[in-house]
Design a protein around this motif. Structure first.
Motif, PDB file in Angstrom:
ATOM      1  N   ASP A 163     -11.716 -67.373   5.070  1.00  0.00           N
ATOM      2  CA  ASP A 163     -12.596 -66.975   5.176  1.00  0.00           C
ATOM      3  C   ASP A 163     -12.625 -66.235   6.299  1.00  0.00           C
ATOM      4  O   ASP A 163     -12.618 -66.808   7.373  1.00  0.00           O
ATOM      5  CB  ASP A 163     -13.646 -68.231   5.336  1.00  0.00           C
ATOM      6  N   PRO A 164     -12.808 -64.782   7.106  1.00  0.00           N
ATOM      7  CA  PRO A 164     -12.960 -64.401   7.917  1.00  0.00           C
ATOM      8  C   PRO A 164     -13.239 -65.032   9.510  1.00  0.00           C
ATOM      9  O   PRO A 164     -13.655 -64.666  10.728  1.00  0.00           O
ATOM     10  CB  PRO A 164     -12.328 -63.596   8.293  1.00  0.00           C
ATOM     11  N   VAL A 165     -14.865 -65.664   8.788  1.00  0.00           N
ATOM     12  CA  VAL A 165     -15.768 -65.582   9.643  1.00  0.00           C
ATOM     13  C   VAL A 165     -16.623 -67.604   9.535  1.00  0.00           C
ATOM     14  O   VAL A 165     -16.055 -68.190   8.313  1.00  0.00           O
ATOM     15  CB  VAL A 165     -16.899 -65.181   9.103  1.00  0.00           C
ATOM     16  N   LEU A 166     -16.541 -68.538  10.975  1.00  0.00           N
ATOM     17  CA  LEU A 166     -17.185 -69.450  10.836  1.00  0.00           C
ATOM     18  C   LEU A 166     -18.398 -69.999  10.457  1.00  0.00           C
ATOM     19  O   LEU A 166     -19.393 -68.970  11.481  1.00  0.00           O
ATOM     20  CB  LEU A 166     -16.753 -70.224  11.880  1.00  0.00           C
ATOM     21  N   TYR A 167     -18.840 -69.986   9.283  1.00  0.00           N
ATOM     22  CA  TYR A 167     -20.477 -70.332   9.161  1.00  0.00           C
ATOM     23  C   TYR A 167     -20.934 -71.515   9.014  1.00  0.00           C
ATOM     24  O   TYR A 167     -19.846 -72.831   8.662  1.00  0.00           O
ATOM     25  CB  TYR A 167     -20.800 -69.466   7.781  1.00  0.00           C
ATOM     26  N   LEU A 182      -2.586 -68.441  11.523  1.00  0.00           N
ATOM     27  CA  LEU A 182      -4.509 -67.873  10.915  1.00  0.00           C
ATOM     28  C   LEU A 182      -5.150 -66.718  11.982  1.00  0.00           C
ATOM     29  O   LEU A 182      -4.979 -66.695  12.763  1.00  0.00           O
ATOM     30  CB  LEU A 182      -5.185 -68.841  10.855  1.00  0.00           C
ATOM     31  N   PRO A 183      -5.761 -65.659  10.531  1.00  0.00           N
ATOM     32  CA  PRO A 183      -6.348 -65.178  11.865  1.00  0.00           C
ATOM     33  C   PRO A 183      -7.395 -65.522  12.498  1.00  0.00           C
ATOM     34  O   PRO A 183      -7.755 -66.131  12.257  1.00  0.00           O
ATOM     35  CB  PRO A 183      -6.480 -63.941  10.335  1.00  0.00           C
ATOM     36  N   ILE A 184      -7.711 -65.094  13.334  1.00  0.00           N
ATOM     37  CA  ILE A 184      -8.676 -65.192  14.538  1.00  0.00           C
ATOM     38  C   ILE A 184      -9.787 -65.003  14.002  1.00  0.00           C
ATOM     39  O   ILE A 184     -10.310 -64.122  13.795  1.00  0.00           O
ATOM     40  CB  ILE A 184      -8.562 -64.153  16.284  1.00  0.00           C
ATOM     41  N   LYS A 185     -10.371 -65.861  13.750  1.00  0.00           N
ATOM     42  CA  LYS A 185     -11.416 -66.403  13.001  1.00  0.00           C
ATOM     43  C   LYS A 185     -13.550 -65.510  14.068  1.00  0.00           C
ATOM     44  O   LYS A 185     -13.164 -66.285  14.766  1.00  0.00           O
ATOM     45  CB  LYS A 185     -12.167 -67.326  12.504  1.00  0.00           C
ATOM     46  N   GLY A 186     -14.187 -65.134  13.290  1.00  0.00           N
ATOM     47  CA  GLY A 186     -14.994 -65.116  14.156  1.00  0.00           C
ATOM     48  C   GLY A 186     -16.114 -65.850  14.148  1.00  0.00           C
ATOM     49  O   GLY A 186     -16.346 -66.795  13.286  1.00  0.00           O
ATOM     50  N   VAL A 187     -17.356 -66.184  14.876  1.00  0.00           N
ATOM     51  CA  VAL A 187     -18.665 -67.659  14.692  1.00  0.00           C
ATOM     52  C   VAL A 187     -19.621 -66.794  14.347  1.00  0.00           C
ATOM     53  O   VAL A 187     -20.001 -66.323  16.315  1.00  0.00           O
ATOM     54  CB  VAL A 187     -18.488 -68.398  16.114  1.00  0.00           C
ATOM     55  N   VAL A 188     -20.813 -67.054  13.601  1.00  0.00           N
ATOM     56  CA  VAL A 188     -22.184 -66.064  13.950  1.00  0.00           C
ATOM     57  C   VAL A 188     -22.835 -66.627  14.838  1.00  0.00           C
ATOM     58  O   VAL A 188     -22.690 -68.158  15.353  1.00  0.00           O
ATOM     59  CB  VAL A 188     -22.778 -65.825  12.099  1.00  0.00           C
ATOM     60  N   PRO A 189     -23.908 -66.237  14.689  1.00  0.00           N
ATOM     61  CA  PRO A 189     -25.075 -67.431  15.708  1.00  0.00           C
ATOM     62  C   PRO A 189     -25.182 -68.610  15.683  1.00  0.00           C
ATOM     63  O   PRO A 189     -25.775 -69.306  16.434  1.00  0.00           O
ATOM     64  CB  PRO A 189     -26.112 -66.541  16.384  1.00  0.00           C
ATOM     65  N   GLU A 190     -25.862 -68.442  14.192  1.00  0.00           N
ATOM     66  CA  GLU A 190     -26.254 -69.712  13.284  1.00  0.00           C
ATOM     67  C   GLU A 190     -25.004 -70.563  13.704  1.00  0.00           C
ATOM     68  O   GLU A 190     -25.393 -72.445  13.663  1.00  0.00           O
ATOM     69  CB  GLU A 190     -26.304 -69.353  12.268  1.00  0.00           C
TER      70      GLU A 190
END
Length: 482
Positions: A371-375, A332-340
């Motif tokens: 989803d490219p970001v982990l929320y 999978l594409p490497i996901k981003g991780v938001v500060p929350e």
């Protein structure tokens, strides 16, 4: 020439002790309170600290963690006018060099100064020479760094090691790190899962068997002990070994000889033993559930791994490492991780420790792979609720309320750490912290779209990737072009 700090409220004793230090060719700095002592220790590195227990502004023993956390890691000699067995126990268990009661003879003072400084110098030399292969061990917290120091020290020996800690703290990872940094690194690393050994086949699995030794033995088979010859034998969950097996295994440890089932001659195996357990082996010994002689054999050198809830600051590094690994493993594409998301994960107590964190992250990533970001919404409800309960509890308690300016555009505050570092080092750290905050927000607002992130930030694609890599931040959707 050693640098010695003397923290004692007895002015006469301070001066006399300082004179002894100077006669031996060492420098001495004096302080009469805990606050003065902290100021002195923050100004320069020290090799040795004499610390009184009863001081005008508190108990000197409470300052032990601060002193031992200093970059120079000085030795600490506790001095007191009143003997206290409980205080002595607390001091020694927290790493003090010694616990002395006044009055002190000059010969006694001189001996302790020489011995402590001699040990400190050798310790610094050993630390400088250590280059540790960490493999998959992630984190730089004080708790995990202390364990890695122990790995480095015991890896150079042939002594047996007992690794203790809660389930999921990474005991096998540390066992493998000891093996990888030892002289046996080229040899095999053989794992014995004591919790899954079937009672009827324990001896065959450990010691091996010859053809025809029992029904179903259609050929000769090497046992795990023989397979570990020249390498390391890792007893995982050693507390689960049956009592009868403990008896048989004890002789193997003492003599390094064993007899395969059905064979009339003994064989030798040259292995190093590392054992691990999440059980309280001393309690099991008292209850007759574990042999005391085997426990003493296993307990030569002990490393206790801290639970994840005590590894302050390691959550973010572990999350980034796991996200990268899980995404790559699942193509999978490497996901981003938001500060929350990081804040939500940091608020959870993690009873299953690092293993539970990895499993939760894998579930979250696989649940929404596009989803490219982990929320936070991707995390299980029980983990999200833990942070929400904490926030509600704080807001309902006015004394615990904190005022945050982060959402109002005010610049973040960066209090200087203790002890105060050199200006260049402090500026470098503050700059790094600002870059991390900016990059996290950039990834969040760009929703992981690298082209959009470059347009917003004005950074070139290669510069953005370099910054993300330098700060260990996941980025979304694309891999870096060649």
């Amino acid at each position: 020439m050693g640098k010695i700090a003397i923290i004692d409220d007895d002015a006469v004793f301070r001066v006399l002790l300082a004179e002894h230090c100077k006669q031996l060719g060492h420098e001495a700095e004096l302080a009469g309170t805990i606050e003065e002592g902290r100021s002195v220790l923050a100004e320069r590195p020290f090799d040795l600290v004499f610390l009184d227990v009863s001081l005008p502004d508190g108990n000197g023993l409470d300052s032990l963690p601060f002193i031992q956390g200093l970059p120079s890691s000085p030795e600490v000699i506790i001095i007191t006018g009143m003997g206290d067995a409980n205080g002595a126990e607390l001091a020694i268990k927290n790493g003090a060099w010694d616990y002395l009661q006044k009055p002190l003879a000059r010969q006694e003072i001189v001996l302790h100064i020489r011995r402590a400084l001699e040990y400190h110098e050798k310790k610094i030399q050993r630390t400088a020479q250590i280059s540790l292969k960490r493999d998959e061990i992630v984190g730089k917290s004080k708790a995990i760094s202390a364990c890695l120091d122990q790995v480095a020290h015991c890896a150079a020996t042939e002594s047996g090691v007992l690794i203790t800690g809660e389930t999921g703290t990474g005991k096998e990872l540390f066992a493998r790190a000891i093996h990888a940094n030892s002289q046996r690194a080229a040899g095999p690393f053989v794992v014995v899962d004591c919790a899954s050994l079937p009672e009827t086949l324990v001896e065959s699995i450990l010691f091996g068997h010859v053809k025809g030794a029992f029904t179903g033995a259609n050929s000769d088979s090497k046992g795990l002990i023989e397979q570990a010859d020249g390498g390391t034998l890792f007893l995982d969950e050693a507390g689960e070994l049956p009592l009868e097996t403990q008896k048989n295994f004890l002789r193997v440890l003492q003599e390094r000889v064993f007899r395969p089932v059905g064979k009339d001659r003994e064989q030798k195996s040259n292995f190093r033993l590392i054992a691990a357990t999440n059980r309280d082996l001393p309690a099991m010994v008292r209850q007759g559930q574990f042999r005391s002689d085997l426990f003493f054999r296993l307990n030569t050198f002990t490393i206790h791994l801290p639970p994840l809830r005590e590894r302050e600051g390691d959550i973010e590094k572990l999350v980034m490492s796991f996200v990268f690994t899980i995404c790559r493993r699942n193509r999978l594409p490497i996901k981003g991780v938001v500060p929350e998301t990081l804040a939500t994960l940091a608020a959870y107590p993690w009873p299953g420790n690092v293993r539970e964190l990895e499993n939760i992250l894998e579930r979250a990533i696989i649940a929404d792979p596009t989803d490219p970001v982990l929320y936070p919404i991707h995390l299980p409800p029980e983990i999200r609720l833990c942070r929400i309960r904490t926030m509600v509890s704080r807001k309902s308690d006015p004394s615990a309320a904190e005022v945050s300016t982060a959402d109002h555009g005010q610049p973040p505050s960066f209090p200087a750490p203790e002890p105060l570092p050199p200006f260049k080092e402090y500026r470098r750290q503050v700059t790094a912290d600002l870059e991390v905050q900016y990059l996290r927000r950039l990834l969040r607002e760009a929703a992981g779209d690298i082209a959009r992130a470059c347009a917003v930030s004005g950074l070139s694609r290669s510069r953005l990737y370099d910054l993300l890599k330098a700060h260990g931040l996941g980025c979304a959707a694309e891999s870096r072009p060649e």
